[in-house]
Design a protein around this motif. Structure first.
Motif, PDB file in Angstrom:
ATOM      1  N   ARG A  24      23.877  32.936 -11.414  1.00 57.83           N
ATOM      2  CA  ARG A  24      23.340  31.955 -10.701  1.00 57.83           C
ATOM      3  C   ARG A  24      23.073  33.396  -9.928  1.00 57.83           C
ATOM      4  N   VAL A  25      21.182  32.803  -8.994  1.00 64.37           N
ATOM      5  CA  VAL A  25      20.468  33.523  -8.090  1.00 64.37           C
ATOM      6  C   VAL A  25      21.359  33.175  -6.752  1.00 64.37           C
ATOM      7  N   THR A  26      21.324  34.234  -5.946  1.00 69.28           N
ATOM      8  CA  THR A  26      21.511  33.569  -4.612  1.00 69.28           C
ATOM      9  C   THR A  26      20.472  33.498  -3.846  1.00 69.28           C
ATOM     10  N   GLU A  27      20.994  33.026  -2.391  1.00 67.06           N
ATOM     11  CA  GLU A  27      19.901  32.410  -1.837  1.00 67.06           C
ATOM     12  C   GLU A  27      19.033  33.613  -1.244  1.00 67.06           C
ATOM     13  N   ASP A  28      19.793  34.733  -1.135  1.00 70.10           N
ATOM     14  CA  ASP A  28      19.112  35.937  -0.849  1.00 70.10           C
ATOM     15  C   ASP A  28      18.132  36.872  -1.936  1.00 70.10           C
ATOM     16  N   GLY A  29      17.639  36.449  -2.856  1.00 71.22           N
ATOM     17  CA  GLY A  29      17.571  36.880  -4.131  1.00 71.22           C
ATOM     18  C   GLY A  29      18.146  37.798  -5.127  1.00 71.22           C
ATOM     19  N   GLY A  30      19.510  38.033  -5.006  1.00 72.63           N
ATOM     20  CA  GLY A  30      20.101  38.662  -5.727  1.00 72.63           C
ATOM     21  C   GLY A  30      20.900  37.660  -6.791  1.00 72.63           C
ATOM     22  N   ARG A  31      21.807  38.019  -7.301  1.00 71.78           N
ATOM     23  CA  ARG A  31      22.412  37.428  -8.024  1.00 71.78           C
ATOM     24  C   ARG A  31      24.236  38.095  -7.816  1.00 71.78           C
ATOM     25  N   ILE A  32      25.006  36.397  -8.896  1.00 80.89           N
ATOM     26  CA  ILE A  32      25.803  36.783  -8.297  1.00 80.89           C
ATOM     27  C   ILE A  32      26.077  36.367 -10.330  1.00 80.89           C
ATOM     28  N   THR A  33      27.641  36.317 -10.786  1.00 83.72           N
ATOM     29  CA  THR A  33      27.906  36.850 -12.175  1.00 83.72           C
ATOM     30  C   THR A  33      29.559  36.891 -12.120  1.00 83.72           C
ATOM     31  N   LEU A  34      30.101  35.777 -13.135  1.00 83.81           N
ATOM     32  CA  LEU A  34      31.905  36.119 -13.543  1.00 83.81           C
ATOM     33  C   LEU A  34      31.623  36.284 -14.422  1.00 83.81           C
ATOM     34  N   SER A  35      31.980  37.243 -15.445  1.00 82.61           N
ATOM     35  CA  SER A  35      31.873  37.625 -16.999  1.00 82.61           C
ATOM     36  C   SER A  35      33.590  37.692 -16.423  1.00 82.61           C
ATOM     37  N   GLY A  36      34.738  37.117 -17.084  1.00 79.69           N
ATOM     38  CA  GLY A  36      35.820  36.857 -17.644  1.00 79.69           C
ATOM     39  C   GLY A  36      36.605  36.967 -15.969  1.00 79.69           C
ATOM     40  N   ARG A  37      37.349  38.150 -15.647  1.00 82.65           N
ATOM     41  CA  ARG A  37      37.192  38.176 -14.302  1.00 82.65           C
ATOM     42  C   ARG A  37      36.761  38.788 -13.835  1.00 82.65           C
ATOM     43  N   ARG A  38      35.791  39.345 -14.297  1.00 83.16           N
ATOM     44  CA  ARG A  38      34.945  40.536 -13.278  1.00 83.16           C
ATOM     45  C   ARG A  38      33.886  39.717 -12.892  1.00 83.16           C
ATOM     46  N   PHE A  39      34.032  39.927 -11.534  1.00 82.69           N
ATOM     47  CA  PHE A  39      32.646  39.667 -10.889  1.00 82.69           C
ATOM     48  C   PHE A  39      31.995  40.258 -10.095  1.00 82.69           C
ATOM     49  N   THR A  40      31.186  40.347 -10.007  1.00 84.66           N
ATOM     50  CA  THR A  40      30.021  41.788  -9.646  1.00 84.66           C
ATOM     51  C   THR A  40      28.884  40.884  -8.842  1.00 84.66           C
ATOM     52  N   VAL A  41      28.641  40.619  -7.959  1.00 87.39           N
ATOM     53  CA  VAL A  41      27.593  41.009  -6.460  1.00 87.39           C
ATOM     54  C   VAL A  41      26.628  42.297  -6.869  1.00 87.39           C
ATOM     55  N   THR A  42      24.688  41.348  -7.261  1.00 89.86           N
ATOM     56  CA  THR A  42      23.667  41.951  -7.479  1.00 89.86           C
ATOM     57  C   THR A  42      22.786  41.786  -6.284  1.00 89.86           C
ATOM     58  N   GLY A  43      22.578  42.795  -5.608  1.00 89.40           N
ATOM     59  CA  GLY A  43      21.640  42.346  -4.559  1.00 89.40           C
ATOM     60  C   GLY A  43      20.483  42.483  -4.766  1.00 89.40           C
ATOM     61  N   ALA A  44      19.583  41.748  -3.777  1.00 85.18           N
ATOM     62  CA  ALA A  44      17.632  41.780  -4.043  1.00 85.18           C
ATOM     63  C   ALA A  44      17.330  43.273  -4.176  1.00 85.18           C
ATOM     64  N   ASP A  45      17.920  44.360  -4.052  1.00 83.74           N
ATOM     65  CA  ASP A  45      17.328  45.381  -4.075  1.00 83.74           C
ATOM     66  C   ASP A  45      18.221  46.160  -5.648  1.00 83.74           C
ATOM     67  N   GLY A  46      18.945  45.730  -5.956  1.00 86.38           N
ATOM     68  CA  GLY A  46      19.782  46.272  -6.549  1.00 86.38           C
ATOM     69  C   GLY A  46      20.948  47.181  -6.839  1.00 86.38           C
ATOM     70  N   SER A  47      21.175  46.904  -5.710  1.00 84.48           N
ATOM     71  CA  SER A  47      22.315  47.141  -5.348  1.00 84.48           C
ATOM     72  C   SER A  47      23.633  46.393  -6.352  1.00 84.48           C
ATOM     73  N   ARG A  48      24.504  46.864  -6.538  1.00 86.84           N
ATOM     74  CA  ARG A  48      25.874  46.669  -7.522  1.00 86.84           C
ATOM     75  C   ARG A  48      27.567  46.729  -7.034  1.00 86.84           C
ATOM     76  N   GLN A  49      27.939  45.601  -6.662  1.00 91.01           N
ATOM     77  CA  GLN A  49      29.923  46.162  -6.318  1.00 91.01           C
ATOM     78  C   GLN A  49      30.166  44.827  -7.207  1.00 91.01           C
ATOM     79  N   GLU A  50      30.836  45.457  -7.968  1.00 91.07           N
ATOM     80  CA  GLU A  50      31.651  44.778  -8.471  1.00 91.07           C
ATOM     81  C   GLU A  50      33.295  45.137  -8.313  1.00 91.07           C
ATOM     82  N   ARG A  51      34.158  43.592  -8.538  1.00 97.26           N
ATOM     83  CA  ARG A  51      35.798  43.997  -8.397  1.00 97.26           C
ATOM     84  C   ARG A  51      36.062  42.822 -10.280  1.00 97.26           C
ATOM     85  N   GLU A  52      37.437  43.384  -9.854  1.00 94.13           N
ATOM     86  CA  GLU A  52      37.963  42.659 -11.330  1.00 94.13           C
ATOM     87  C   GLU A  52      38.809  41.696 -10.290  1.00 94.13           C
TER      88      GLU A  52
END
Length: 279
Positions: A219-247
């Motif tokens: 889903r889209v986040t309130e700051d214009g980024g996105r959060i995604t859960l693919s299986g057990r991989r959780f990804t936070v994408t910032g509005a600027d395109g930066s990405r943080q992933e963790r299992e």
């Protein structure tokens, strides 16, 4: 859709009942839908039947506070918009894949929405990472959006030499382009929800469909980024395109992310079921 269902849907989105079906209201509804109703394919892997009927879609998206994929999300959203007074047409599209090959007919469902004050708009709350706001349907130049730079252009002939529309420009297929890359080819002929049943079946059962081969909840986040859960991989994408992933580890942690970040209550962690036809 009766008034109680409309009110419940709007509460789901956190939006007040609008006075008129205007462009500004459409923009607010579109963005809030992306922020509150996840794009997800969990039903395929949980063994849940996907039924393209208004009541069943509302039961899932509003009653059960779940998400869905394009047929469900845009199907439900289209019903809400029509109940609010918008003129809504369901449109079929074929998604561009590897090598810019087009997918199956009824590969995707999008909406053409007419407002009381601003012409026609392409609304799409069911394509994952895409436009955050509706796109002007008749505009052929670049349209800037928090999700990227978009264009809607008349399509060139496909592999069979066909460009749709019986060779008339007014009814020609349209390509929706994001950041220079084609996303899907849109037919302008209006459809009904039942026309998309074959697409649901194919995407729910085919080993070629990416929906049967992986899990996604996003889903889209309130700051214009996105959060995604693919299986057990959780990804936070910032509005600027930066990405943080963790299992994620334990099942309790995974279920907690579904619940706290996506508002989805599950009894067990979904796993890819496959189709029994993998090579």
């Amino acid at each position: 859709m009766h008034s109680a269902q409309v009110d419940a849907y709007l509460r789901r989105l956190g939006v007040e009942h609008p006075a008129w079906p205007t462009v500004d209201v459409l923009r607010e509804l579109h963005l809030r839908h992306l922020q509150t109703v996840p794009f997800e394919n969990l039903s395929i892997h949980l063994g849940e039947e996907i039924v393209l009927e208004e009541k069943r879609l509302l039961d899932k998206v509003v009653g059960a506070r779940r998400g869905g994929f394009c047929y469900e999300l845009n199907g439900a959203f289209g019903s809400l918009l029509a109940a609010l007074g918008y003129d809504v047409a369901l449109l079929a599209a074929r998604v561009y894949g590897d090598g810019e090959r087009l997918g199956i007919p009824y590969d995707h469902l999008a909406l053409r929405v007419r407002t009381v004050d601003g012409g026609d708009w392409l609304a799409d709350v069911g394509f994952g990472a895409h436009c955050h706001l509706p796109l002007a349907f008749g505009e052929r130049g670049e349209q800037e959006d928090p999700g990227g730079t978009f264009r809607i252009v008349e399509a060139e002939p496909d592999a069979a030499g066909v460009r749709g529309g019986h060779d008339t420009m007014e009814a020609a297929d349209l390509d929706v382009i994001r950041d220079g890359r084609p996303q899907y080819r849109l037919e302008v002929r209006p459809r009904v929800l039942g026309d998309f049943v074959a697409g649901v079946w194919w995407h729910s059962t085919s080993p070629v469909s990416h929906f049967t081969r992986s899990l996604v909840c996003s889903r889209v986040t309130e700051d214009g980024g996105r959060i995604t859960l693919s299986g057990r991989r959780f990804t936070v994408t910032g509005a600027d395109g930066s990405r943080q992933e963790r299992e994620l580890g334990a099942d309790e942690e995974v279920l907690g992310v579904y619940r706290e970040r996506f508002g989805i209550e599950l009894g067990s962690v979904p796993t890819v079921r496959g189709t029994g036809q993998e090579s």
